[in-house]
Design a protein around this motif. Structure first.
Motif, PDB file in Angstrom:
ATOM      1  N   GLN A 206      26.133  -2.032 -27.933  1.00  0.00           N
ATOM      2  CA  GLN A 206      26.311  -2.457 -29.259  1.00  0.00           C
ATOM      3  C   GLN A 206      26.503  -1.145 -30.109  1.00  0.00           C
ATOM      4  N   ALA A 207      26.016  -0.118 -29.725  1.00  0.00           N
ATOM      5  CA  ALA A 207      26.112   1.023 -30.663  1.00  0.00           C
ATOM      6  C   ALA A 207      27.586   1.622 -30.625  1.00  0.00           C
ATOM      7  N   ASP A 208      28.291   1.750 -29.605  1.00  0.00           N
ATOM      8  CA  ASP A 208      29.666   2.230 -29.582  1.00  0.00           C
ATOM      9  C   ASP A 208      30.600   1.094 -30.069  1.00  0.00           C
ATOM     10  N   ARG A 209      30.082   0.042 -29.625  1.00  0.00           N
ATOM     11  CA  ARG A 209      31.148  -1.203 -30.225  1.00  0.00           C
ATOM     12  C   ARG A 209      31.011  -1.146 -31.594  1.00  0.00           C
ATOM     13  N   TRP A 210      29.943  -0.795 -32.366  1.00  0.00           N
ATOM     14  CA  TRP A 210      29.945  -0.579 -33.939  1.00  0.00           C
ATOM     15  C   TRP A 210      31.010   0.163 -34.522  1.00  0.00           C
ATOM     16  N   VAL A 211      31.022   1.373 -33.642  1.00  0.00           N
ATOM     17  CA  VAL A 211      32.337   2.555 -34.047  1.00  0.00           C
ATOM     18  C   VAL A 211      33.521   1.889 -33.669  1.00  0.00           C
ATOM     19  N   ALA A 212      33.829   1.297 -32.677  1.00  0.00           N
ATOM     20  CA  ALA A 212      35.025   0.762 -32.229  1.00  0.00           C
ATOM     21  C   ALA A 212      35.597  -0.252 -33.138  1.00  0.00           C
ATOM     22  N   VAL A 213      34.696  -1.121 -33.593  1.00  0.00           N
ATOM     23  CA  VAL A 213      35.010  -2.146 -34.553  1.00  0.00           C
ATOM     24  C   VAL A 213      35.413  -1.479 -35.769  1.00  0.00           C
ATOM     25  N   ALA A 214      34.726  -0.365 -36.211  1.00  0.00           N
ATOM     26  CA  ALA A 214      35.277   0.272 -37.583  1.00  0.00           C
ATOM     27  C   ALA A 214      36.524   0.744 -37.375  1.00  0.00           C
ATOM     28  N   LEU A 215      36.783   1.732 -36.359  1.00  0.00           N
ATOM     29  CA  LEU A 215      37.905   2.322 -36.247  1.00  0.00           C
ATOM     30  C   LEU A 215      39.064   1.549 -36.007  1.00  0.00           C
TER      31      LEU A 215
ATOM     32  N   ALA B  36      41.752   8.306 -34.091  1.00  0.00           N
ATOM     33  CA  ALA B  36      40.956   7.158 -33.825  1.00  0.00           C
ATOM     34  C   ALA B  36      41.402   6.415 -32.313  1.00  0.00           C
ATOM     35  N   TRP B  37      42.686   6.379 -32.241  1.00  0.00           N
ATOM     36  CA  TRP B  37      43.041   5.728 -31.067  1.00  0.00           C
ATOM     37  C   TRP B  37      42.562   6.457 -29.577  1.00  0.00           C
ATOM     38  N   ALA B  38      42.751   7.798 -30.004  1.00  0.00           N
ATOM     39  CA  ALA B  38      42.182   8.703 -28.671  1.00  0.00           C
ATOM     40  C   ALA B  38      40.866   8.272 -28.471  1.00  0.00           C
ATOM     41  N   TRP B  39      39.865   8.224 -29.218  1.00  0.00           N
ATOM     42  CA  TRP B  39      38.705   8.045 -29.031  1.00  0.00           C
ATOM     43  C   TRP B  39      38.429   6.627 -28.474  1.00  0.00           C
ATOM     44  N   LEU B  40      38.962   5.642 -28.916  1.00  0.00           N
ATOM     45  CA  LEU B  40      39.151   4.181 -28.367  1.00  0.00           C
ATOM     46  C   LEU B  40      39.534   4.139 -26.978  1.00  0.00           C
ATOM     47  N   TYR B  41      40.619   4.933 -26.789  1.00  0.00           N
ATOM     48  CA  TYR B  41      41.200   5.030 -25.289  1.00  0.00           C
ATOM     49  C   TYR B  41      40.492   5.599 -24.319  1.00  0.00           C
ATOM     50  N   GLN B  42      39.738   6.964 -24.710  1.00  0.00           N
ATOM     51  CA  GLN B  42      39.374   7.859 -23.717  1.00  0.00           C
ATOM     52  C   GLN B  42      37.830   8.272 -24.291  1.00  0.00           C
TER      53      GLN B  42
ATOM     54  N   ARG C 166      35.485   6.786 -26.051  1.00  0.00           N
ATOM     55  CA  ARG C 166      34.374   5.928 -26.110  1.00  0.00           C
ATOM     56  C   ARG C 166      33.878   5.993 -24.572  1.00  0.00           C
ATOM     57  N   VAL C 167      34.319   6.253 -23.641  1.00  0.00           N
ATOM     58  CA  VAL C 167      33.591   6.036 -22.277  1.00  0.00           C
ATOM     59  C   VAL C 167      32.540   7.443 -22.250  1.00  0.00           C
ATOM     60  N   ALA C 168      32.842   8.263 -22.701  1.00  0.00           N
ATOM     61  CA  ALA C 168      32.251  10.018 -22.815  1.00  0.00           C
ATOM     62  C   ALA C 168      30.871   9.415 -23.745  1.00  0.00           C
ATOM     63  N   THR C 169      31.435   8.799 -24.841  1.00  0.00           N
ATOM     64  CA  THR C 169      30.347   8.288 -25.842  1.00  0.00           C
ATOM     65  C   THR C 169      29.119   7.606 -25.115  1.00  0.00           C
ATOM     66  N   ARG C 170      29.790   6.278 -24.477  1.00  0.00           N
ATOM     67  CA  ARG C 170      28.649   5.579 -23.905  1.00  0.00           C
ATOM     68  C   ARG C 170      28.016   6.240 -22.757  1.00  0.00           C
ATOM     69  N   HIS C 171      28.495   7.097 -21.928  1.00  0.00           N
ATOM     70  CA  HIS C 171      27.811   7.941 -21.040  1.00  0.00           C
ATOM     71  C   HIS C 171      26.675   8.874 -21.845  1.00  0.00           C
ATOM     72  N   ALA C 172      27.143   9.558 -22.691  1.00  0.00           N
ATOM     73  CA  ALA C 172      26.135  10.233 -23.425  1.00  0.00           C
ATOM     74  C   ALA C 172      24.975   9.357 -24.027  1.00  0.00           C
ATOM     75  N   LEU C 173      25.168   8.383 -24.616  1.00  0.00           N
ATOM     76  CA  LEU C 173      24.105   7.520 -24.992  1.00  0.00           C
ATOM     77  C   LEU C 173      23.108   6.891 -23.889  1.00  0.00           C
ATOM     78  N   LEU C 174      24.055   6.665 -22.704  1.00  0.00           N
ATOM     79  CA  LEU C 174      22.992   6.060 -21.489  1.00  0.00           C
ATOM     80  C   LEU C 174      22.129   7.263 -21.160  1.00  0.00           C
ATOM     81  N   ARG C 175      22.381   8.440 -21.391  1.00  0.00           N
ATOM     82  CA  ARG C 175      21.650   9.755 -21.107  1.00  0.00           C
ATOM     83  C   ARG C 175      20.566   9.971 -22.038  1.00  0.00           C
ATOM     84  N   SER C 176      20.582   9.192 -23.131  1.00  0.00           N
ATOM     85  CA  SER C 176      19.680   9.354 -24.340  1.00  0.00           C
ATOM     86  C   SER C 176      20.097  10.491 -25.204  1.00  0.00           C
TER      87      SER C 176
END
Length: 128
Positions: free
Chosen positions: A39-48, A63-69, A71-81
């Motif tokens: 839900q958190a990274d989706r908020w950024v993705a929708v904005a971008l 923006a598109w570099a984050w959306l394509y590559q 975003r996965v690193a962001t999600r992994h970081a968030l899952l590690r708190s």
């Protein structure tokens, strides 16, 4: 779910900074409380995705570099708190989305019709 216990989630904000004015970043009414990493990274993705057509070519590429590559690193970081940031620079404006793991504390039950006892103790200061 017990509504009286802290709940894990993510505090998301969008900050802008005018790079020509050497000003501090400012939060411009863009914050969001998310209860899951997706839900958190989706908020950024929708904005971008929403603003990317209006961005200059370099910012759009960021923006598109984050959306394509990224975003996965962001999600992994968030899952590690771990906190995460996403930044694009459009012309002279830096736009940064921050996502931080937090504990949301229940302050008062929002569904109750009756106010908590402390609300009746409050006395506004007289105006001069």
């Amino acid at each position: 779910m017990d509504t009286h216990k802290p709940r894990r989630g993510y505090w998301c904000e969008c900050w802008t900074q005018d790079l020509t004015e050497h000003e501090q970043p400012a939060c411009h009414q863009a914050s969001f409380d998310a209860y899951s990493a997706p839900q958190a990274d989706r908020w950024v993705a929708v904005a971008l995705r929403t603003i990317s057509p209006a961005l200059d070519p370099d910012a759009s590429d960021q923006a598109w570099a984050w959306l394509y590559q990224g975003r996965v690193a962001t999600r992994h970081a968030l899952l590690r708190s771990e906190p995460s940031t996403v930044t694009v620079t459009h012309n002279r404006t830096r736009i940064t989305w921050t996502i931080r793991p937090v504990l949301f504390l229940p302050l008062a039950h929002r569904q109750r019709a009756e106010l908590p006892a402390c609300a009746h103790v409050f006395k506004p200061h007289p105006t001069d």
